[in-house]
Design a protein around this motif. Structure first.
Motif, short mmCIF file in Angstrom:
data_model
loop_
_atom_site.label_atom_id
_atom_site.label_comp_id
_atom_site.label_asym_id
_atom_site.label_seq_id
_atom_site.Cartn_x
_atom_site.Cartn_y
_atom_site.Cartn_z
N LYS A 107 0.95 -1.05 0.05
CA LYS A 107 0.08 0.11 -0.04
C LYS A 107 0.85 1.31 -0.08
O LYS A 107 1.84 1.31 0.77
CB LYS A 107 -0.75 -0.07 1.43
N GLY A 108 0.54 2.28 -0.78
CA GLY A 108 1.23 3.36 -1.07
C GLY A 108 0.59 4.36 -1.96
O GLY A 108 -0.52 3.98 -2.55
N LYS A 109 1.38 5.47 -2.08
CA LYS A 109 0.80 6.32 -3.23
C LYS A 109 0.36 5.80 -4.49
O LYS A 109 -0.51 6.03 -5.16
CB LYS A 109 1.73 7.66 -3.40
N ASP A 110 1.41 4.75 -4.97
CA ASP A 110 1.33 4.25 -6.36
C ASP A 110 0.57 2.81 -6.31
O ASP A 110 0.56 2.06 -7.29
CB ASP A 110 2.69 4.11 -6.92
N VAL A 111 -0.22 2.63 -5.03
CA VAL A 111 -0.67 1.20 -5.13
C VAL A 111 -1.76 0.82 -6.29
O VAL A 111 -1.70 -0.23 -6.81
CB VAL A 111 -1.69 1.18 -3.81
N CYS A 112 -2.36 1.96 -6.94
CA CYS A 112 -3.54 1.61 -8.01
C CYS A 112 -2.70 1.44 -9.13
O CYS A 112 -2.95 0.68 -10.03
CB CYS A 112 -4.37 3.06 -8.40
N LYS A 114 0.26 -0.04 -9.19
CA LYS A 114 1.00 -1.34 -9.09
C LYS A 114 -0.54 -2.32 -9.50
O LYS A 114 -0.03 -3.46 -9.88
CB LYS A 114 1.35 -1.46 -7.78
N ILE A 115 -1.70 -2.31 -8.99
CA ILE A 115 -2.80 -3.03 -9.16
C ILE A 115 -2.80 -3.05 -10.93
O ILE A 115 -3.19 -4.30 -11.06
CB ILE A 115 -3.84 -2.30 -8.20
N GLY A 116 -3.00 -1.95 -11.51
CA GLY A 116 -2.87 -2.07 -12.90
C GLY A 116 -1.90 -2.81 -13.70
O GLY A 116 -2.14 -3.70 -14.37
N GLU A 117 -0.69 -2.92 -12.82
CA GLU A 117 0.30 -3.62 -13.65
C GLU A 117 0.06 -5.13 -13.54
O GLU A 117 0.52 -5.99 -14.02
CB GLU A 117 1.60 -3.41 -12.80
N VAL A 118 -0.42 -5.41 -12.18
CA VAL A 118 -0.58 -6.73 -11.59
C VAL A 118 -1.61 -7.44 -12.88
O VAL A 118 -1.70 -8.46 -13.44
CB VAL A 118 -0.81 -7.03 -10.32
#
Length: 144
Positions: A107-112, A114-118
């Motif tokens: 979790k962090g500022k770039d979590v979304c 990262k979710i997109g990358e996954v």
């Protein structure tokens, strides 16, 4: 956004704010089938709805993320489970992958992002699996 990859998502997080952020983000990516659960038990009780991808918070009150992960994998090893954690902990990440998580996101500022990358990784994996002999994959998965 390619619409042929319409996944059914479960978001499991006892932090309603986080769950809403992920849900909003998935919606902006064009996904519609998203269900959020505020605890692991509700998620497990609804696995019969056959989610494709589950974003699972590691640290929850009622039942730990690892317990939920193990039960999901026993129920259906083909569900992609992405563990999301508030703390950057190597052992937690390794354990998550050991128990069958597809990926581990902090979790962090770039979590979304990262979710997109996954999700893109999962799409690529599914495409590769479809290209190779699907019969072998099914047999392999049935062994575990």
């Amino acid at each position: 956004m390619e619409t042929q990859n319409q996944f059914k998502f479960f978001i499991v997080d006892d932090d309603v704010f986080c769950a809403n952020v992920y849900e909003q983000y998935l919606t902006t990516l064009g996904y519609k089938d998203i269900t959020a659960y505020s605890n692991g038990t509700d998620c497990l009780n609804n696995l019969h709805l056959n989610p494709d991808i589950i974003f699972l918070d590691h640290n929850m009150e009622d039942i730990t993320g690892f317990e939920v992960l193990k039960k999901i994998k026993r129920y259906n090893p083909n569900i992609y489970v992405v563990m999301i954690s508030g703390q950057e902990n190597m052992k937690t990440a390794i354990d998550a992958l050991k128990y069958g998580a597809f990926d581990y996101v902090i979790k962090g500022k770039d979590v979304c992002e990262k979710i997109g990358e996954v999700i893109n990784k999962i799409i690529r994996v599914k495409e590769e699996l479809a290209k190779s002999n699907p019969g072998i994959i099914k047999r392999l998965l049935s062994i575990f």
